[in-house]
Design a protein around this motif. Structure first.
Motif, mmCIF file in Angstrom:
data_model
loop_
_atom_site.group_PDB
_atom_site.id
_atom_site.type_symbol
_atom_site.label_atom_id
_atom_site.label_comp_id
_atom_site.label_asym_id
_atom_site.label_seq_id
_atom_site.Cartn_x
_atom_site.Cartn_y
_atom_site.Cartn_z
ATOM 1 N N ASP A 162 53.193 43.166 -56.874
ATOM 2 C CA ASP A 162 51.895 42.938 -57.264
ATOM 3 C C ASP A 162 51.634 42.079 -58.251
ATOM 4 N N ALA A 163 52.599 42.377 -59.556
ATOM 5 C CA ALA A 163 52.483 41.555 -60.671
ATOM 6 C C ALA A 163 52.804 40.133 -60.446
ATOM 7 N N ALA A 164 53.800 39.826 -59.548
ATOM 8 C CA ALA A 164 54.148 38.553 -59.210
ATOM 9 C C ALA A 164 53.103 37.778 -58.699
ATOM 10 N N ASP A 165 52.349 38.565 -57.582
ATOM 11 C CA ASP A 165 51.321 37.825 -56.903
ATOM 12 C C ASP A 165 50.287 37.532 -57.752
ATOM 13 N N LEU A 166 50.000 38.357 -58.781
ATOM 14 C CA LEU A 166 48.713 38.331 -59.801
ATOM 15 C C LEU A 166 49.204 37.117 -60.597
ATOM 16 N N LEU A 167 50.207 37.032 -61.253
ATOM 17 C CA LEU A 167 50.853 35.886 -62.220
ATOM 18 C C LEU A 167 50.816 34.571 -61.451
ATOM 19 N N ALA A 168 51.118 34.433 -60.286
ATOM 20 C CA ALA A 168 51.005 33.329 -59.313
ATOM 21 C C ALA A 168 49.857 32.513 -59.449
ATOM 22 N N GLU A 169 48.572 33.481 -59.738
ATOM 23 C CA GLU A 169 47.306 33.057 -59.772
ATOM 24 C C GLU A 169 47.064 32.248 -61.167
ATOM 25 N N LEU A 170 47.741 32.551 -62.189
ATOM 26 C CA LEU A 170 47.504 32.090 -63.426
ATOM 27 C C LEU A 170 47.998 30.791 -63.571
ATOM 28 N N PRO A 171 47.644 29.840 -64.617
ATOM 29 C CA PRO A 171 48.287 28.725 -64.944
ATOM 30 C C PRO A 171 49.576 29.041 -65.689
ATOM 31 N N LYS A 172 50.599 28.187 -65.478
ATOM 32 C CA LYS A 172 51.878 28.322 -66.066
ATOM 33 C C LYS A 172 51.977 29.081 -67.279
ATOM 34 N N SER A 173 51.264 28.224 -68.164
ATOM 35 C CA SER A 173 51.281 28.586 -69.605
ATOM 36 C C SER A 173 50.810 30.040 -69.931
ATOM 37 N N ASP A 174 50.001 30.708 -69.451
ATOM 38 C CA ASP A 174 49.510 31.920 -69.302
ATOM 39 C C ASP A 174 50.514 32.827 -68.704
ATOM 40 N N ARG A 175 51.008 32.417 -67.616
ATOM 41 C CA ARG A 175 52.163 33.158 -66.903
ATOM 42 C C ARG A 175 53.405 33.474 -67.805
ATOM 43 N N ASP A 176 53.773 32.327 -68.445
ATOM 44 C CA ASP A 176 54.984 32.564 -69.452
ATOM 45 C C ASP A 176 54.790 33.364 -70.577
ATOM 46 N N GLU A 177 53.664 33.224 -71.129
ATOM 47 C CA GLU A 177 53.164 34.090 -72.318
ATOM 48 C C GLU A 177 53.258 35.404 -71.715
ATOM 49 N N LEU A 178 52.594 35.624 -70.865
ATOM 50 C CA LEU A 178 52.432 37.330 -70.421
ATOM 51 C C LEU A 178 53.790 37.717 -69.887
ATOM 52 N N LEU A 179 54.649 37.051 -69.229
ATOM 53 C CA LEU A 179 55.990 37.565 -69.085
ATOM 54 C C LEU A 179 56.927 37.763 -70.181
ATOM 55 N N GLY A 180 56.537 36.887 -71.185
ATOM 56 C CA GLY A 180 57.343 37.049 -72.606
ATOM 57 C C GLY A 180 56.740 38.231 -73.422
ATOM 58 N N LEU A 181 55.567 38.916 -73.061
ATOM 59 C CA LEU A 181 54.814 39.833 -73.735
ATOM 60 C C LEU A 181 55.323 41.203 -73.106
ATOM 61 N N MET A 182 55.976 41.110 -71.929
ATOM 62 C CA MET A 182 56.334 42.385 -71.191
ATOM 63 C C MET A 182 57.455 42.706 -71.585
ATOM 64 N N GLU A 183 57.883 44.116 -71.418
ATOM 65 C CA GLU A 183 59.122 44.671 -71.829
ATOM 66 C C GLU A 183 60.091 43.721 -71.076
ATOM 67 N N PRO A 184 61.259 43.601 -71.333
ATOM 68 C CA PRO A 184 62.344 42.776 -70.576
ATOM 69 C C PRO A 184 62.535 43.775 -69.213
ATOM 70 N N ALA A 185 62.826 44.841 -69.373
ATOM 71 C CA ALA A 185 63.190 45.621 -68.120
ATOM 72 C C ALA A 185 61.931 45.583 -66.941
ATOM 73 N N GLU A 186 60.805 45.493 -67.497
ATOM 74 C CA GLU A 186 59.597 45.353 -66.432
ATOM 75 C C GLU A 186 59.330 44.154 -66.107
ATOM 76 N N ALA A 187 59.707 42.937 -66.996
ATOM 77 C CA ALA A 187 59.560 41.609 -66.490
ATOM 78 C C ALA A 187 60.683 40.956 -65.613
ATOM 79 N N SER A 188 61.823 41.646 -65.738
ATOM 80 C CA SER A 188 62.867 41.010 -65.135
ATOM 81 C C SER A 188 62.715 41.071 -63.538
ATOM 82 N N PRO A 189 61.966 42.075 -62.833
ATOM 83 C CA PRO A 189 62.205 41.904 -61.481
ATOM 84 C C PRO A 189 60.922 41.311 -60.863
ATOM 85 N N VAL A 190 59.878 41.054 -61.704
ATOM 86 C CA VAL A 190 58.738 40.243 -61.511
ATOM 87 C C VAL A 190 59.192 38.759 -61.654
ATOM 88 N N ARG A 191 60.040 38.488 -62.497
ATOM 89 C CA ARG A 191 60.672 37.028 -62.678
ATOM 90 C C ARG A 191 61.532 36.809 -61.452
#
Length: 208
Positions: free
Chosen positions: A22-51
């Motif tokens: 669900d997080a991946a689907d939501l991030l896909a709706e955002l501009p790449k700059s916002d997407r990259d920023e939010l992934l960078g702010l997430m905990e690595p363990a939480e961001a990894s499966p989304v990436r």
């Protein structure tokens, strides 16, 4: 719109609480700059499966699947499996089966062995090992499988979920019927409300 209105750190916290697909689907709706920023702010363990999910082509099994199905090793017991699928946070389609793999059980797992459906678990002694009841009749999907392939496979075998494995036969996720319907139905189907015929049927039942 809600995510964009939130403070960046708060938005990242919200994404961390969501299922990875669900997080991946939501991030896909955002501009790449916002997407990259939010992934960078997430905990690595939480961001990894989304990436990982966002690397797959849209409309494929890899892009639709959940990366957190119920996975256990063959030496787990029926009682342990039943306890897992009773966890209240699991959607029904995810809790309908246990995928069995070699260790590790976090995706990508060890070698995929097969699946044990919950009806079989209910019929077997609690102390029995899952390895005795593995169903290998249905071949898993590859991440590049198309929506047409997924639909045919689920319909042919009357499944609510099917495994997705990589080229090394490691389980990387599972596509559920919920995932498929969310992809096939119009984007605003939740807001449209019941169709007229369905409303009439409901009103008739109430009247009776």
């Amino acid at each position: 719109e809600i995510l964009a209105a939130l403070d960046r750190d708060r938005a990242a916290d919200v994404l961390e609480e969501m299922a990875p697909d669900d997080a991946a689907d939501l991030l896909a709706e955002l501009p790449k700059s916002d997407r990259d920023e939010l992934l960078g702010l997430m905990e690595p363990a939480e961001a990894s499966p989304v990436r990982a999910l966002m690397h797959y082509e849209p409309g494929t099994a890899g892009s639709l699947m959940t990366s957190e199905p119920v996975v256990m090793t063959p030496d787990a017991t029926v009682a342990e499996a039943l306890a897992r699928i009773r966890e209240p946070h699991l959607p029904p389609a995810v809790a309908a089966q246990v995928f069995v793999t070699r260790a590790p059980t976090a995706t990508p797992t060890g070698r995929y062995l097969g699946v044990v459906h919950f009806q079989r678990l209910l019929r077997e002694p609690p102390s029995s090992l899952l390895g005795k009841f593995i169903d290998t009749d249905v071949d898993p999907l590859r991440p590049e499988a198309t929506v047409v392939e997924i639909t045919k496979r689920l319909a042919t075998y009357n499944l609510v979920a099917i495994a997705v494995v990589d080229s090394a036969d490691r389980l990387v996720g599972a596509v559920t019927v919920d995932d498929l319907l969310d992809h096939l139905l119009p984007r605003d189907w939740r807001e449209r409300g019941p169709q007229p015929r369905l409303r009439m049927a409901r009103e008739r039942r109430v009247h009776v």
